[in-house]
Design an enzyme around this catalytic site. Structure first.
Site, mmCIF file in Angstrom:
data_model
loop_
_atom_site.group_PDB
_atom_site.id
_atom_site.type_symbol
_atom_site.label_atom_id
_atom_site.label_comp_id
_atom_site.label_asym_id
_atom_site.label_seq_id
_atom_site.Cartn_x
_atom_site.Cartn_y
_atom_site.Cartn_z
ATOM 1 N N HIS A 1 0.873 -1.188 0.000
ATOM 2 C CA HIS A 1 0.000 0.000 0.000
ATOM 3 C C HIS A 1 0.907 1.234 0.000
ATOM 4 O O HIS A 1 1.508 1.542 -1.022
ATOM 5 C CB HIS A 1 -0.914 -0.101 1.220
ATOM 6 C CG HIS A 1 -2.031 0.901 1.284
ATOM 7 N ND1 HIS A 1 -2.386 1.704 0.234
ATOM 8 C CD2 HIS A 1 -2.880 1.221 2.305
ATOM 9 C CE1 HIS A 1 -3.396 2.477 0.609
ATOM 10 N NE2 HIS A 1 -3.717 2.210 1.844
ATOM 11 N N HIS B 1 -2.772 -2.345 -9.914
ATOM 12 C CA HIS B 1 -3.650 -1.756 -8.914
ATOM 13 C C HIS B 1 -4.897 -2.621 -8.821
ATOM 14 O O HIS B 1 -5.357 -3.147 -9.833
ATOM 15 C CB HIS B 1 -4.030 -0.321 -9.318
ATOM 16 C CG HIS B 1 -4.578 0.472 -8.190
ATOM 17 N ND1 HIS B 1 -5.891 0.393 -7.805
ATOM 18 C CD2 HIS B 1 -3.986 1.330 -7.331
ATOM 19 C CE1 HIS B 1 -6.082 1.193 -6.777
ATOM 20 N NE2 HIS B 1 -4.943 1.765 -6.456
ATOM 21 N N ASP C 1 2.407 5.406 -7.342
ATOM 22 C CA ASP C 1 3.699 5.291 -6.663
ATOM 23 C C ASP C 1 4.882 5.125 -7.597
ATOM 24 O O ASP C 1 6.025 5.164 -7.148
ATOM 25 C CB ASP C 1 3.667 4.104 -5.695
ATOM 26 C CG ASP C 1 2.851 4.432 -4.467
ATOM 27 O OD1 ASP C 1 2.890 5.600 -4.071
ATOM 28 O OD2 ASP C 1 2.187 3.543 -3.943
HETATM 29 N N1 ACO Z 1 4.318 -7.017 -11.262
HETATM 30 C C1 ACO Z 1 4.194 -8.224 -11.881
HETATM 31 N N2 ACO Z 1 3.058 -8.934 -11.884
HETATM 32 C C2 ACO Z 1 2.006 -8.411 -11.221
HETATM 33 C C3 ACO Z 1 2.060 -7.162 -10.571
HETATM 34 C C4 ACO Z 1 3.271 -6.461 -10.619
HETATM 35 N N3 ACO Z 1 3.396 -5.267 -10.021
HETATM 36 N N4 ACO Z 1 0.864 -6.880 -9.998
HETATM 37 C C5 ACO Z 1 0.072 -7.935 -10.295
HETATM 38 N N5 ACO Z 1 0.766 -8.849 -11.032
HETATM 39 C C6 ACO Z 1 0.241 -10.090 -11.625
HETATM 40 C C7 ACO Z 1 0.058 -11.172 -10.565
HETATM 41 O O1 ACO Z 1 1.216 -11.964 -10.444
HETATM 42 C C8 ACO Z 1 -1.109 -11.921 -11.119
HETATM 43 O O2 ACO Z 1 -0.655 -12.729 -12.177
HETATM 44 P P1 ACO Z 1 -1.293 -14.198 -12.418
HETATM 45 O O3 ACO Z 1 -2.731 -13.917 -12.788
HETATM 46 O O4 ACO Z 1 -0.488 -14.794 -13.494
HETATM 47 O O5 ACO Z 1 -1.177 -14.894 -11.099
HETATM 48 C C9 ACO Z 1 -1.981 -10.825 -11.754
HETATM 49 O O6 ACO Z 1 -1.062 -9.790 -12.115
HETATM 50 C C10 ACO Z 1 -3.048 -10.250 -10.811
HETATM 51 O O7 ACO Z 1 -2.400 -9.873 -9.593
HETATM 52 P P2 ACO Z 1 -3.135 -9.788 -8.175
HETATM 53 O O8 ACO Z 1 -2.121 -9.911 -7.107
HETATM 54 O O9 ACO Z 1 -4.305 -10.720 -8.166
HETATM 55 O O10 ACO Z 1 -3.705 -8.319 -8.228
HETATM 56 P P3 ACO Z 1 -4.246 -7.510 -6.977
HETATM 57 O O11 ACO Z 1 -5.325 -6.634 -7.508
HETATM 58 O O12 ACO Z 1 -4.581 -8.400 -5.848
HETATM 59 O O13 ACO Z 1 -2.974 -6.662 -6.520
HETATM 60 C C11 ACO Z 1 -1.467 -4.895 -6.175
HETATM 61 C C12 ACO Z 1 -2.865 -5.287 -6.657
HETATM 62 C C13 ACO Z 1 -1.262 -5.381 -4.723
HETATM 63 C C14 ACO Z 1 -1.344 -3.369 -6.171
HETATM 64 C C15 ACO Z 1 -0.407 -5.527 -7.113
HETATM 65 O O14 ACO Z 1 -0.604 -5.095 -8.440
HETATM 66 C C16 ACO Z 1 1.028 -5.246 -6.660
HETATM 67 O O15 ACO Z 1 1.545 -5.965 -5.789
HETATM 68 N N6 ACO Z 1 1.673 -4.181 -7.240
HETATM 69 C C17 ACO Z 1 3.019 -3.822 -6.833
HETATM 70 C C18 ACO Z 1 2.959 -3.029 -5.521
HETATM 71 C C19 ACO Z 1 2.393 -1.632 -5.721
HETATM 72 O O16 ACO Z 1 2.781 -0.905 -6.651
HETATM 73 N N7 ACO Z 1 1.483 -1.226 -4.798
HETATM 74 C C20 ACO Z 1 0.925 0.134 -4.818
HETATM 75 C C21 ACO Z 1 -0.528 0.105 -5.100
HETATM 76 S S1 ACO Z 1 -1.142 1.755 -5.225
HETATM 77 C C22 ACO Z 1 -1.355 2.268 -3.630
HETATM 78 O O17 ACO Z 1 -1.562 1.520 -2.704
HETATM 79 C C23 ACO Z 1 -1.276 3.676 -3.403
#
Ligand code: ACO
Length: 431
Positions: A269, A309, A365
């Site tokens: 987050h 996201h 971010d």
């Molecule tokens: N890099 C690579 N792969 C990713 C990423 C990423 N940043 N984010 C999601 N994926 C992939 C997952 O591995 C998954 O792949 P799969 O279907 O083959 O298993 C798919 O995309 C869906 O991912 P989920 O984890 O189900 O997506 P969720 O909506 O739960 O997660 C999150 C959202 C936590 C923001 C995620 O995208 C992430 O971890 N991003 C990196 C951290 C980040 O930038 N956080 C800031 C968010 S903005 C904020 O809070 C202000």
């Protein structure tokens, strides 16, 4: 104006065990779980992470993740970032309308008059931390501690008392944030300078050394104010949900804000921009960008930080504004050397099937950390910089929740543990 249209539509569900059906209206894009329960008492929705659950009705922020739209109280984020100030946006979030000139004057004066913190908070509480304490840990604890200084904080249904805590929290957050930073780098505390505007005052408390008055660069102050606007609210994110959940037990707003800030601390987050800088630093050079992307795709290199996201499945509109702000900041500070790596990462990821098919785009971010770093903020301060403006959003949701007379948050679980069994004394246990 409401962000979502009311449509007279419904769904019908049938319990195939009994043949009984129930028609449930679709309202504001939702179906009532209470209606489901009439047909299926004792059957729970299994929704870890609340990916398909609306926990409340809210009139504060409208977000369309597919279209990349973000509005506060109906006003597009792009217009607010261009024309408003953080304090005005905080007023808007909390009160529902933009202030008149006189309302704004009163609001700004009230905030300015409450920027000081009790000397005991600084001298005894903050100075009691270990010398290398993380400033976000200090902030979370200090906000919780404030509840012990304001005994009227518990009067959450008294309009005057409630407004007082809202003002105190928004006003004191920058002071606590800067105090946590100064302590962590061994610098003396700087008192608020109430002749300065909100964001300038924060920068003065951060950076002032021996000069009688800190001269704030107006481009940097405006850039930070824009970042504060962009981070002020984002509907039911993890920390806001924490605020509502804790607030639903009618705890005081300082305790609930501390819980929200604790949720913001995590790398999924508010800690993501810190993770972005660490990732870019580790990549180190343009030549390493492609191999890094490959390692992310193969699952070896972790996630591409600052990408993806839960709600946005197209470009995060805040990321577009931040990219522009970054150019303005770098014109003053000089370019952050990590920028080129970030730009190349973005370019490759946006044309790579792995990221496009999963709708992974830069989020707020991805670039904010580069700006903070160029402005001189240490990495540990990044979540703190997020918490300052988000306090306005948390409090807006807290007030809304209390005014809705909402229920205490208490979800159900699907129990998957052992069946009933008899206690075995230690001597009788196997092994
Ligand atoms: N890099 C690579 N792969 C990713 C990423 C990423 N940043 N984010 C999601 N994926 C992939 C997952 O591995 C998954 O792949 P799969 O279907 O083959 O298993 C798919 O995309 C869906 O991912 P989920 O984890 O189900 O997506 P969720 O909506 O739960 O997660 C999150 C959202 C936590 C923001 C995620 O995208 C992430 O971890 N991003 C990196 C951290 C980040 O930038 N956080 C800031 C968010 S903005 C904020 O809070 C202000």
């Amino acid at each position: 104006m409401k962000g979502v249209r009311r449509v007279a539509e419904s769904i019908t569900i049938t319990d195939n065990r009994t043949g009984e059906s129930i028609e449930i209206p679709l309202e504001d894009g939702g179906v009532s779980a209470a209606q489901f329960s009439k047909l299926l008492p004792g059957t729970w929705f299994f929704d870890p992470g609340f990916t398909a659950t609306a926990a409340c009705e809210s009139a504060i922020t409208y977000l369309d993740g597919d279209a990349g739209i973000l509005r506060y109280r109906g006003y597009p984020i792009e217009q607010l970032a261009e024309e408003s100030t953080f304090l005005e946006v905080a007023y808007l979030l909390l009160n529902g309308e933009l202030p008149t000139a006189s309302e704004y004057d009163v609001w700004e004066r009230e905030i300015t008059l409450h920027t000081f913190i009790h000397e005991n908070v600084r001298k005894r509480f903050l100075e009691g931390f270990h010398y290398d304490a993380h400033p976000m840990g200090m902030l979370v604890s200090a906000v919780a501690a404030l509840s012990t200084f304001y005994l009227d904080a518990k009067d959450i249904f008294d309009a005057d008392a409630r407004q007082k805590q809202v003002i105190r929290l928004i006003a004191k957050m920058p002071t606590l944030a800067a105090a946590a930073h100064r302590f962590s780098v061994g610098m003396p505390f700087v008192y608020p300078d109430n002749s300065l505007k909100f964001t300038e005052n924060f920068l003065s408390m951060m950076w002032k050394i021996a000069e009688p008055r800190f001269e704030v660069n107006p481009v940097l102050a405006r850039a930070l104010d824009v970042l504060f606007i962009l981070h002020a609210d984002h509907e039911q994110n993890c920390s806001t949900t924490a605020m509502r959940v804790v607030g639903s037990s009618h705890s005081d707003p300082y305790s609930a804000t501390a819980a929200a800030a604790a949720a913001l601390y995590g790398p999924r987050h508010g800690g993501a921009n810190e993770a972005v800088i660490r990732m870019l630093t580790e990549i180190g050079s343009l030549d390493n960008v492609e191999p890094f992307i490959e390692s992310v795709k193969s699952g070896q290199g972790g996630r591409l930080q600052g990408f993806g996201h839960r709600v946005y499945k197209s470009y995060d509109p805040r990321a577009t504004i931040i990219k522009r702000t970054a150019d303005e900041v770098f014109a003053v500070t000089g370019k952050n050397p990590l920028l080129d790596i970030a730009l190349k990462l973005e370019e490759i990821a946006l044309s790579d099937e792995y990221f496009t098919s999963r709708k992974l785009y830069p989020n707020v971010d991805f670039y904010s950390g580069l700006i903070y770093q160029a402005m001189g903020f240490p990495l540990e301060m990044f979540p703190v910089l997020f918490a300052i403006p988000r306090t306005a959003g948390w409090l807006a949701h807290w007030q809304e929740m209390l005014d809705q007379d909402s229920k205490i948050a208490r979800p159900r679980q699907l129990y998957i543990g052992a069946d009933a069994r008899d206690y075995v004394p230690m001597v009788g246990r196997p092994g």
